[in-house]
Motif scaffolding. Sequence first.
Motif, mmCIF file in Angstrom:
data_model
loop_
_atom_site.group_PDB
_atom_site.id
_atom_site.type_symbol
_atom_site.label_atom_id
_atom_site.label_comp_id
_atom_site.label_asym_id
_atom_site.label_seq_id
_atom_site.Cartn_x
_atom_site.Cartn_y
_atom_site.Cartn_z
ATOM 1 N N THR A 105 15.728 4.009 -8.704
ATOM 2 C CA THR A 105 15.758 4.902 -9.850
ATOM 3 C C THR A 105 14.921 6.134 -9.531
ATOM 4 O O THR A 105 14.452 6.304 -8.407
ATOM 5 C CB THR A 105 15.187 4.199 -11.090
ATOM 6 N N ASP A 106 14.703 6.986 -10.507
ATOM 7 C CA ASP A 106 13.836 8.140 -10.289
ATOM 8 C C ASP A 106 12.438 7.908 -10.861
ATOM 9 O O ASP A 106 11.680 8.849 -11.083
ATOM 10 C CB ASP A 106 14.449 9.411 -10.879
ATOM 11 N N ILE A 107 12.093 6.639 -11.098
ATOM 12 C CA ILE A 107 10.748 6.263 -11.517
ATOM 13 C C ILE A 107 9.963 5.834 -10.281
ATOM 14 O O ILE A 107 10.433 5.009 -9.491
ATOM 15 C CB ILE A 107 10.776 5.140 -12.566
ATOM 16 N N VAL A 108 8.784 6.394 -10.095
ATOM 17 C CA VAL A 108 7.944 6.071 -8.940
ATOM 18 C C VAL A 108 7.216 4.760 -9.198
ATOM 19 O O VAL A 108 6.721 4.519 -10.308
ATOM 20 C CB VAL A 108 6.923 7.199 -8.681
ATOM 21 N N GLU A 109 7.143 3.916 -8.190
ATOM 22 C CA GLU A 109 6.382 2.668 -8.274
ATOM 23 C C GLU A 109 5.115 2.774 -7.437
ATOM 24 O O GLU A 109 5.170 3.094 -6.244
ATOM 25 C CB GLU A 109 7.222 1.490 -7.785
ATOM 26 N N LEU A 110 3.974 2.504 -8.061
ATOM 27 C CA LEU A 110 2.686 2.402 -7.374
ATOM 28 C C LEU A 110 2.314 0.919 -7.365
ATOM 29 O O LEU A 110 1.907 0.366 -8.383
ATOM 30 C CB LEU A 110 1.623 3.237 -8.091
ATOM 31 N N PRO A 111 2.460 0.241 -6.218
ATOM 32 C CA PRO A 111 2.453 -1.221 -6.195
ATOM 33 C C PRO A 111 1.091 -1.848 -6.475
ATOM 34 O O PRO A 111 0.042 -1.289 -6.153
ATOM 35 C CB PRO A 111 2.918 -1.547 -4.769
ATOM 36 N N VAL A 112 1.156 -3.021 -7.086
ATOM 37 C CA VAL A 112 -0.031 -3.811 -7.417
ATOM 38 C C VAL A 112 0.003 -5.127 -6.649
ATOM 39 O O VAL A 112 0.967 -5.426 -5.948
ATOM 40 C CB VAL A 112 -0.099 -4.093 -8.932
ATOM 41 N N PHE A 162 0.797 -1.223 0.000
ATOM 42 C CA PHE A 162 0.000 0.000 0.000
ATOM 43 C C PHE A 162 0.834 1.280 0.000
ATOM 44 O O PHE A 162 0.277 2.353 0.167
ATOM 45 C CB PHE A 162 -0.919 0.011 1.232
ATOM 46 N N GLU A 163 2.142 1.182 -0.172
ATOM 47 C CA GLU A 163 3.004 2.354 -0.064
ATOM 48 C C GLU A 163 3.813 2.562 -1.339
ATOM 49 O O GLU A 163 4.608 1.704 -1.724
ATOM 50 C CB GLU A 163 3.938 2.199 1.123
ATOM 51 N N PRO A 164 3.641 3.706 -2.014
ATOM 52 C CA PRO A 164 4.480 4.031 -3.170
ATOM 53 C C PRO A 164 5.946 4.098 -2.768
ATOM 54 O O PRO A 164 6.281 4.391 -1.612
ATOM 55 C CB PRO A 164 3.956 5.408 -3.603
ATOM 56 N N HIS A 165 6.817 3.859 -3.725
ATOM 57 C CA HIS A 165 8.252 3.905 -3.452
ATOM 58 C C HIS A 165 8.970 4.097 -4.778
ATOM 59 O O HIS A 165 8.350 4.125 -5.843
ATOM 60 C CB HIS A 165 8.719 2.617 -2.754
ATOM 61 N N TRP A 166 10.290 4.237 -4.724
ATOM 62 C CA TRP A 166 11.074 4.349 -5.947
ATOM 63 C C TRP A 166 11.298 2.960 -6.542
ATOM 64 O O TRP A 166 11.593 2.006 -5.826
ATOM 65 C CB TRP A 166 12.423 5.021 -5.665
ATOM 66 N N LEU A 167 11.153 2.861 -7.840
ATOM 67 C CA LEU A 167 11.391 1.598 -8.536
ATOM 68 C C LEU A 167 12.888 1.306 -8.575
ATOM 69 O O LEU A 167 13.692 2.196 -8.868
ATOM 70 C CB LEU A 167 10.845 1.695 -9.962
ATOM 71 N N TYR A 168 13.248 0.085 -8.246
ATOM 72 C CA TYR A 168 14.656 -0.300 -8.227
ATOM 73 C C TYR A 168 15.090 -0.834 -9.591
ATOM 74 O O TYR A 168 14.322 -1.487 -10.298
ATOM 75 C CB TYR A 168 14.900 -1.366 -7.164
ATOM 76 N N THR A 177 2.844 11.941 -8.711
ATOM 77 C CA THR A 177 3.381 13.297 -8.648
ATOM 78 C C THR A 177 3.524 13.764 -7.203
ATOM 79 O O THR A 177 4.543 14.361 -6.821
ATOM 80 C CB THR A 177 2.466 14.266 -9.419
ATOM 81 N N GLU A 178 2.522 13.479 -6.378
ATOM 82 C CA GLU A 178 2.584 13.863 -4.970
ATOM 83 C C GLU A 178 3.745 13.169 -4.265
ATOM 84 O O GLU A 178 4.456 13.785 -3.468
ATOM 85 C CB GLU A 178 1.270 13.553 -4.287
ATOM 86 N N PHE A 179 3.908 11.871 -4.564
ATOM 87 C CA PHE A 179 5.028 11.146 -3.944
ATOM 88 C C PHE A 179 6.358 11.773 -4.354
ATOM 89 O O PHE A 179 7.261 11.972 -3.529
ATOM 90 C CB PHE A 179 5.001 9.668 -4.345
ATOM 91 N N ARG A 180 6.514 12.081 -5.632
ATOM 92 C CA ARG A 180 7.756 12.646 -6.126
ATOM 93 C C ARG A 180 8.054 13.990 -5.458
ATOM 94 O O ARG A 180 9.204 14.280 -5.104
ATOM 95 C CB ARG A 180 7.691 12.809 -7.642
#
Length: 253
Positions: free
Chosen positions: A151-158, A128-134, A247-250
């Motif tokens: 990386t600088d790509i945000v991950e929204l987990p599934v 349930f927590e966004p994070h940076w994609l590795y 965007t908010e996470f970033r």
Amino acid sequence: MPTRHSRGVYGANIGAPRLLDLHDKHDIPATWFVPGHTIDSFPEISAEVWDRGYDIQHHGWSHTGPATYETKEDEKADVERAIDSIVDLTGREPTGYRSPAWDYSENTLDILDEVGIEWDSSKMASDFEPHWLYGGWSAPEDGAYDRGEPTDIVELPVSWQRDDWPALTFTWARPHRMGYVSEDSLFQRYYDQFDWMHENVDDGVFILTLHPQVIGQAHRISRLEELIEHMKSKDDVEFEEMDAVATEFRENN
């Protein structure tokens, strides 16, 4: 085969309009990950999704698992073709990506970076927590797993636990996979996970993965509406497009 195709036609002709009407009724946003092939094959309903104010993001062109491509060039060609389909429909390039079958090849991350993707929703390192994609990971058969570096790509987990397809859909394969889980059990799982997140995770993000040809069955739409009403009953719950969440996470990390 015609019967397999007809299930997709049902999703475009019946399921998608029902989902749009449900979201319109409750005035809540949704993010649609639409393969380029679907946009090109069903331009009217794809345009309606966009014209009615819902976001459309990247889901490949041919819905081919990235790891099945023989070369990076072949995989990138499919990614770029999907971007062209989305641009033709919406007038803007996608910012988010969900890989077909939540699959990655060793080249996928580099391709996403090269085409300007800012966030992904294909991985399961959190619930349930966004994070940076590795990236830069390695998983040797005879050595320890190396997660790599963020990386600088945000991950929204599934999660497969919040996806309607495996639980409710028969898949033509060898062996055949019978997706006939009790609907009571599936929807209770949705309620339980949402309630647990709401009570235990600050700023948690609850992502359901829904397919029009699956959840769009008439009685399931009613059950989905009941779930939405349950979520709306919580004072501190907001419905957002996934691009806004990324965007908010970033901005805050």
